[in-house]
Design an enzyme around this catalytic site. Sequence first.
Site, mmCIF file in Angstrom:
data_model
loop_
_atom_site.group_PDB
_atom_site.id
_atom_site.type_symbol
_atom_site.label_atom_id
_atom_site.label_comp_id
_atom_site.label_asym_id
_atom_site.label_seq_id
_atom_site.Cartn_x
_atom_site.Cartn_y
_atom_site.Cartn_z
ATOM 1 N N ASP A 10 119.228 117.242 2.503
ATOM 2 C CA ASP A 10 117.763 116.719 2.799
ATOM 3 C C ASP A 10 117.755 115.256 3.303
ATOM 4 O O ASP A 10 119.018 114.605 3.056
ATOM 5 C CB ASP A 10 116.795 116.914 1.450
ATOM 6 C CG ASP A 10 115.438 116.233 1.546
ATOM 7 O OD1 ASP A 10 114.993 116.654 2.726
ATOM 8 O OD2 ASP A 10 114.994 115.705 0.797
ATOM 9 N N CYS A 73 115.535 120.239 4.144
ATOM 10 C CA CYS A 73 114.612 119.340 4.647
ATOM 11 C C CYS A 73 113.767 120.296 5.597
ATOM 12 O O CYS A 73 114.405 120.592 6.854
ATOM 13 C CB CYS A 73 115.320 118.157 5.360
ATOM 14 S SG CYS A 73 114.435 117.045 6.265
ATOM 15 N N CYS A 184 106.958 120.885 3.391
ATOM 16 C CA CYS A 184 107.693 119.715 3.145
ATOM 17 C C CYS A 184 108.315 119.583 1.671
ATOM 18 O O CYS A 184 107.458 120.151 1.004
ATOM 19 C CB CYS A 184 106.633 118.510 3.212
ATOM 20 S SG CYS A 184 107.385 116.979 2.900
ATOM 21 N N HIS A 186 108.200 117.455 -0.678
ATOM 22 C CA HIS A 186 107.527 116.742 -1.492
ATOM 23 C C HIS A 186 106.102 117.314 -1.907
ATOM 24 O O HIS A 186 105.622 116.947 -2.995
ATOM 25 C CB HIS A 186 107.130 115.294 -0.935
ATOM 26 C CG HIS A 186 108.323 114.345 -0.727
ATOM 27 N ND1 HIS A 186 109.363 114.669 -0.028
ATOM 28 C CD2 HIS A 186 108.473 113.117 -1.184
ATOM 29 C CE1 HIS A 186 110.345 113.612 -0.085
ATOM 30 N NE2 HIS A 186 109.568 112.798 -0.894
HETATM 31 N N1 DGL Z 1 112.379 116.056 3.369
HETATM 32 C C1 DGL Z 1 111.400 115.662 4.301
HETATM 33 C C2 DGL Z 1 110.765 117.028 4.807
HETATM 34 O O1 DGL Z 1 110.707 117.941 4.124
HETATM 35 C C3 DGL Z 1 110.297 114.595 3.828
HETATM 36 C C4 DGL Z 1 110.681 113.398 3.816
HETATM 37 C C5 DGL Z 1 110.937 112.912 5.018
HETATM 38 O O2 DGL Z 1 110.105 112.603 5.770
HETATM 39 O O3 DGL Z 1 112.333 112.511 5.301
HETATM 40 O O4 DGL Z 1 110.221 117.165 5.732
#
Ligand code: DGL
Length: 270
Positions: A10, A73, A184, A186
């Site tokens: 990620d 990610c 995403c 988060h």
């Molecule tokens: N891990 C990223 C995603 O899932 C979110 C954080 C980032 O922008 O790197 O898109």
Amino acid sequence: MNKNPIGIFDSGIGGLTVVKAVKKILPNEDIIYLGDTARLPYGTKSTDAIIQFSIEDTQFLVDRGAKYIVIACYSSASVALDIIRKKFSVPVIGVIEPGVRRALQLTKAGKIGVIGTSLTIFSGAYERAFKELGAQFEILGKACPLFVPLVEEGWFDHNATKLIAQDYLQPLKKDNVHTLLLGCTHYPLMMKIIREIMGDINYVDASTEVGVELAQSLDKLDMKNPSGAGDIGIYLTDLSMNFKEIGERFLGEPMKNFSRVSLKSTESAR
Ligand code: DGL
């Protein structure tokens, strides 16, 4: 090969939500995780940069014996999945298609909303994935770039977060989306606020779906580890401020085995 670890990467530590889900479904698999914290965020950068970073992330895990790559990610999976599949000989799964398949199972009528980083939404990856699966629903994408820093700050229930979430989500609410895909790493941590605004609709957090599809694929390829200890090795390209506290929020357990590593382009200038 079966005893080799699963490699998960990620842009940072948010992908530990995927590690948590994979560990629950595949307790005997060892996992190595790479979080590219030195170059976070990916979701606001260009397609070319993220393809390059994602190749380097994959190479790092393959060099350490990963038998299977999970792109945790969403921003990377949106723009780099096909390229990584072509470039590496190990099997690769991303977070986009499993969530799309789940959304289609849940949606009987109406529209499907997708929220993600700017890169994920503007890449059109979700529209393409829905189309490939023959979906007839209208897909409404909405970039919510401020959600990532708010979650990293731990502001899950803050008034400012509520206001921002309202601004982002109101158009989807007005459009009566029936299912909302959290595109995403988060966003699962913001479920309380999202639910308050969007109400009683279907929600898809792809991390569980990825775990389920990964287990099926390992079975099919006869690659399961029947006797692993379920060890998790965490590599980060920067031990950024509060990384442990934030990481444990995503992982849901203490982060024990972690170290800082350099990829070619994150090598320290010191
Ligand atoms: N891990 C990223 C995603 O899932 C979110 C954080 C980032 O922008 O790197 O898109």
